[in-house]
Design an enzyme around this catalytic site. Structure first.
Site, PDB file in Angstrom:
ATOM      1  N   HIS A 100       1.446   6.859  -0.213  1.00  0.00           N
ATOM      2  CA  HIS A 100       0.691   5.944   0.645  1.00  0.00           C
ATOM      3  C   HIS A 100      -0.744   5.907   0.135  1.00  0.00           C
ATOM      4  CE1 HIS A 100      -1.254   4.422   4.290  1.00  0.00           C
ATOM      5  NE2 HIS A 100      -0.051   4.081   4.727  1.00  0.00           N
ATOM      6  N   HIS A 136       0.797  -1.223   0.000  1.00  0.00           N
ATOM      7  CA  HIS A 136       0.000   0.000   0.000  1.00  0.00           C
ATOM      8  C   HIS A 136       0.832   1.276   0.000  1.00  0.00           C
ATOM      9  CE1 HIS A 136       1.113  -0.325   4.173  1.00  0.00           C
ATOM     10  NE2 HIS A 136       0.714   0.925   4.343  1.00  0.00           N
TER      11      HIS A 136
END
Length: 162
Positions: A84, A69
């Protein structure tokens, strides 16, 4: 010291391109103390309208989260950047993320870094905003968000000045 490796001398100014198309918002708009209070560094969040993350500058991939992620980059000019995808998406354990780069890989601006499923992130109940943070900002005089509202991938997003 930033979150990644040291050793490159920062350039006088670097323009960070938008890694994804969508709506630019301030970090303070996030419901997350670490990002919203800029504890990892200044930047912004983009509410994406596409499922592809591209390199915002030429540089090296220095970190890919095991849960896929998040990606850490170091520009050729010495700017550390964390990308992110989503909040709490670490809990997805990589589901919905397809990373296309590895650490120690050199990337060109605009090169695809990953694909992610906004639908899967939202269905799991997580926000899907892409957080863009300069993690070694203390080495620079200013980090400025250049864009408000809608942005297209690879448009100017941040200015990092020495």
């Amino acid at each position: 010291m930033g979150l990644f490796k040291q050793g490159r001398r920062p350039a006088a100014r670097l323009i960070v391109k938008a890694p994804v198309s969508g709506e630019v918002k301030p970090l303070a708009s996030l419901n997350d103390g670490v990002f919203s209070e800029a504890l990892l560094g200044p930047g912004c969040v983009i509410e994406p309208n596409e499922d592809e993350l591209t390199a915002p500058f030429a540089g090296e991939v220095v970190m890919v989260a095991a849960t896929k992620h998040a990606i850490g980059l170091m520009s050729d000019e010495g700017v550390e950047l964390m990308l992110h995808v989503g909040l709490d998406t670490v809990n997805l354990n990589g589901e919905g993320f397809q990373v296309e780069v590895q650490p120690k890989t050199h990337v060109r601006a605009g090169e695809r870094l990953m694909r992610f499923s906004r639908e899967q992130i939202q269905t799991a109940g997580y926000p899907d905003g892409v957080v863009v943070i300069v993690t070694n900002a203390r080495l620079f005089k200013q980090v400025e968000t250049l864009k408000e509202g809608m942005v297209k991938a690879q448009e100017d997003l941040l200015s990092v000045s020495k």
